[in-house]
Design a protein around this motif. Structure first.
Motif, short mmCIF file in Angstrom:
data_model
loop_
_atom_site.label_atom_id
_atom_site.label_comp_id
_atom_site.label_asym_id
_atom_site.label_seq_id
_atom_site.Cartn_x
_atom_site.Cartn_y
_atom_site.Cartn_z
N THR A 5 -29.19 11.44 40.90
CA THR A 5 -28.81 10.99 39.34
C THR A 5 -28.05 11.12 38.45
OG1 THR A 5 -31.49 9.77 39.55
CG2 THR A 5 -30.13 9.54 36.73
N LEU A 6 -28.39 12.78 38.55
CA LEU A 6 -27.45 14.03 37.01
C LEU A 6 -26.44 13.37 38.29
CD1 LEU A 6 -27.76 16.34 35.26
CD2 LEU A 6 -28.13 17.55 36.95
N PHE A 7 -25.75 12.95 38.53
CA PHE A 7 -24.42 13.81 38.89
C PHE A 7 -23.59 11.61 39.00
CE2 PHE A 7 -25.85 17.22 40.93
CZ PHE A 7 -25.43 17.90 40.23
N SER A 8 -24.84 10.66 37.96
CA SER A 8 -23.80 9.21 38.34
C SER A 8 -23.62 9.30 36.75
CB SER A 8 -24.99 8.56 39.20
OG SER A 8 -26.33 8.54 37.73
N PRO A 9 -22.83 8.72 37.42
CA PRO A 9 -22.48 7.08 36.16
C PRO A 9 -23.13 6.11 35.41
CG PRO A 9 -20.77 6.48 38.71
CD PRO A 9 -22.57 7.17 38.60
N ALA A 10 -23.27 6.70 33.75
CA ALA A 10 -24.42 5.91 32.44
C ALA A 10 -23.03 5.25 31.72
CB ALA A 10 -25.13 7.12 32.36
N ARG A 11 -23.46 5.19 31.12
CA ARG A 11 -23.40 4.32 29.99
C ARG A 11 -24.12 4.67 27.89
NH1 ARG A 11 -19.55 0.25 29.43
NH2 ARG A 11 -19.52 -0.34 27.44
N LEU A 12 -23.20 5.95 27.07
CA LEU A 12 -24.17 5.55 26.16
C LEU A 12 -22.92 4.58 25.47
CD1 LEU A 12 -23.68 9.79 26.52
CD2 LEU A 12 -25.07 8.59 26.89
N VAL A 17 -20.01 6.82 30.85
CA VAL A 17 -19.70 8.74 31.64
C VAL A 17 -19.79 8.88 33.25
CG1 VAL A 17 -20.32 9.45 29.43
CG2 VAL A 17 -22.02 9.26 31.29
N ALA A 18 -18.90 9.29 33.45
CA ALA A 18 -18.40 9.89 35.24
C ALA A 18 -19.82 10.53 35.50
CB ALA A 18 -17.75 10.90 34.97
N ASN A 19 -20.51 11.76 34.62
CA ASN A 19 -22.03 11.45 35.09
C ASN A 19 -22.77 11.90 33.99
OD1 ASN A 19 -21.50 14.65 34.56
ND2 ASN A 19 -19.44 14.50 35.37
N ARG A 20 -24.43 12.76 34.65
CA ARG A 20 -25.15 12.75 33.26
C ARG A 20 -25.45 14.31 32.97
NH1 ARG A 20 -28.54 7.97 34.34
NH2 ARG A 20 -27.44 7.42 35.08
N VAL A 21 -23.50 15.12 32.65
CA VAL A 21 -23.92 16.86 32.52
C VAL A 21 -23.13 16.51 31.20
CG1 VAL A 21 -23.54 18.65 33.19
CG2 VAL A 21 -24.77 16.81 34.56
N ALA A 22 -24.10 16.94 30.39
CA ALA A 22 -23.00 16.98 28.78
C ALA A 22 -22.68 18.52 28.53
CB ALA A 22 -24.01 16.13 28.21
N PRO A 302 -32.39 22.84 38.87
CA PRO A 302 -33.72 21.58 38.67
C PRO A 302 -34.27 20.51 38.47
CG PRO A 302 -34.23 24.16 39.62
CD PRO A 302 -32.73 23.71 38.79
N THR A 303 -34.36 21.90 36.68
CA THR A 303 -34.36 20.46 35.57
C THR A 303 -33.88 19.87 34.55
OG1 THR A 303 -33.89 21.73 33.88
CG2 THR A 303 -36.73 22.34 34.64
N ALA A 304 -33.07 19.81 35.02
CA ALA A 304 -31.66 18.77 34.68
C ALA A 304 -32.09 17.82 36.21
CB ALA A 304 -30.54 19.27 34.75
N LEU A 305 -32.16 17.76 36.84
CA LEU A 305 -32.25 17.56 38.35
C LEU A 305 -33.43 16.06 37.95
CD1 LEU A 305 -31.29 19.41 41.61
CD2 LEU A 305 -30.05 17.33 40.48
N GLU A 306 -34.85 16.53 37.77
CA GLU A 306 -35.61 15.77 37.26
C GLU A 306 -35.62 15.29 35.92
OE1 GLU A 306 -39.20 14.97 36.18
OE2 GLU A 306 -37.94 16.52 35.14
N ALA A 307 -35.50 15.75 35.45
CA ALA A 307 -35.28 15.00 34.38
C ALA A 307 -34.34 13.81 34.05
CB ALA A 307 -34.14 15.97 32.96
N THR A 308 -32.95 13.62 34.67
CA THR A 308 -32.74 12.10 34.88
C THR A 308 -33.16 11.63 36.22
OG1 THR A 308 -31.03 13.36 36.48
CG2 THR A 308 -30.47 13.53 33.45
N ALA A 309 -33.32 12.58 37.08
CA ALA A 309 -33.94 11.57 37.89
C ALA A 309 -35.67 10.89 37.86
CB ALA A 309 -34.62 12.20 39.68
N SER A 310 -36.50 11.48 37.13
CA SER A 310 -37.30 10.78 36.92
C SER A 310 -37.55 9.46 35.57
CB SER A 310 -38.51 11.59 36.41
OG SER A 310 -37.64 12.26 35.00
N GLY A 311 -35.90 9.60 34.73
CA GLY A 311 -36.00 8.64 33.69
C GLY A 311 -36.31 9.32 32.59
N ARG A 312 -36.67 10.95 31.94
CA ARG A 312 -37.17 10.92 30.62
C ARG A 312 -36.11 11.34 30.26
NH1 ARG A 312 -38.45 16.28 30.42
NH2 ARG A 312 -38.12 17.04 32.37
#
Length: 363
Positions: A5-12, A17-22, A302-312
């Motif tokens: 999920t961290l590397f998937s597109p999103a919309r703000l 955005v092309a990924n969820r790393v800001a 690890p914490t970024a992967l978890e935060a985005t995967a869990s939806g937090r």
């Protein structure tokens, strides 16, 4: 959970955005004495354009808003002309970039103000800590309290800076209401002792932030405006917490959600320090807002992967990691080692420690 999920597109809001790393806003103090970015900034931001969203460094909305030497501005033609190649470079590399609008309030020194004037603040309470001046680090000067009839002019400075950011080609703006600077000074009852419509109850202390957001949204549309908060941080200016951080920030988050802004960017815990939130519930803050949420402060892979995967979190902002790793997104995706940039190169200087690292080892 899907750890991709961290590397998937999103919309703000309206920003795709092309990924969820800001890339978090990082003060690097490489502008000239008038706050004009140098060509080095073009290279620096272009190198980091693989971030889903770059939140460009805190940028002064006016001369009065400046609190640190060699920080950029966005209120003159020269500022716009220097920023335009930066946004062009990011866009040519396929990235998105927003500009963080900054007024430091009491976190300034008279030497940085026009004609040596006192800094301004909600109340005449001197900040602790130090600010970086052309003479080195000095304690902040004692501020004067803004008169009520000055506040419309202050809001106009934000609106003007927002228009200038649009002229410079940014994809949106972030209102800086965190880290002990002016808008947070108004929000917290520890630094706001006013008895007018901008002081006292929560509704009054939040008023300036909301009026600023409405003004800049008039330029950009609310769906291209983000806002940064740091409910628990006291690091800059030794700024005491609000007496009721949860109640204050839940009210503000709800009102911001009603305005329909693009995202809320939150420093979770102490800036540059402990993430322990105590009784503060950041997920309740996110729920009250109801829109896209960017989590910040001490996240690693690890914490970024978890935060985005869990939806937090919808996105996770990285700061220091982007200094020494322009290709941070690729390194995170491939689980490669990160280069720890030396702190001596964070502020001021030239290309070394900014766009290049002579000591960096291949990783």
């Amino acid at each position: 959970m899907n750890h991709e999920t961290l590397f998937s597109p999103a919309r703000l809001g309206a920003i795709e955005v092309a990924n969820r790393v800001a890339m978090a806003p990082l003060t690097r103090s490489r502008a000239d004495t008038d706050g004009v970015q140098t060509p080095l900034a073009v290279t620096y931001y272009g190198q980091r354009a693989s971030a889903g969203l770059i939140i460009a460094e805190a940028t002064n909305i006016s001369r009065q808003g400046r609190g640190y030497a060699y920080t950029p501005g966005i209120y003159t033609d020269a500022h716009v002309a220097a920023w335009k190649p930066v946004t062009d470079a990011v866009h040519e590399a396929g990235g998105k970039i927003v500009l963080q609008l900054w007024h430091v309030g009491r976190m300034s020194h008279a030497s940085l103000q026009a004609n040596g004037a006192a800094p301004v603040a909600p109340s005449a309470i001197q900040a602790g800590g130090n600010v970086f001046t052309e003479q080195g680090f000095l304690p902040p000067s004692t501020p004067r309290a803004l008169a009520t009839d000055e506040i419309p002019g202050l809001i106009e400075d934000y609106r003007h800076a927002a228009q200038r950011a649009k002229d410079a080609g940014f994809d949106g703006i972030e209102v800086h209401a965190a880290n002990g600077y002016l808008l947070e000074q108004f929000l917290r009852d520890s630094t706001n002792h006013r008895d007018d419509r901008y002081g006292g109850p929560i509704e009054n202390r939040a008023r300036l932030i909301l009026e600023v957001v409405e003004a800049v949204a008039g330029v950009w549309g609310a769906d291209r405006v983000g806002l940064r908060l740091s409910p628990l941080s006291t690091a800059i200016g030794d700024t005491p917490l609000d007496s009721s951080p949860m109640q204050t920030h839940i009210y503000l988050a709800r009102r911001l959600g009603e305005l329909g802004i693009a995202y809320l960017h939150v420093v979770e815990g102490q800036l540059h320090g402990d993430k322990d939130a105590g009784d503060f519930d950041f997920q309740a803050l996110r729920t009250a807002f109801g829109g896209a949420y960017i989590a910040n402060n001490g996240y690693d892979r690890p914490t970024a992967l978890e935060a985005t995967a869990s939806g937090r979190a919808d996105m996770v902002a990285f700061g220091k990691a982007f200094i020494g790793n322009p290709d941070l997104v690729a390194r995170l995706r491939q689980n490669r080692p990160l280069f720890d940039a030396p702190a001596s190169a964070y502020f001021g200087g030239g290309a070394e420690g900014y766009t290049e690292f002579s000591l960096q080892k291949a990783a």
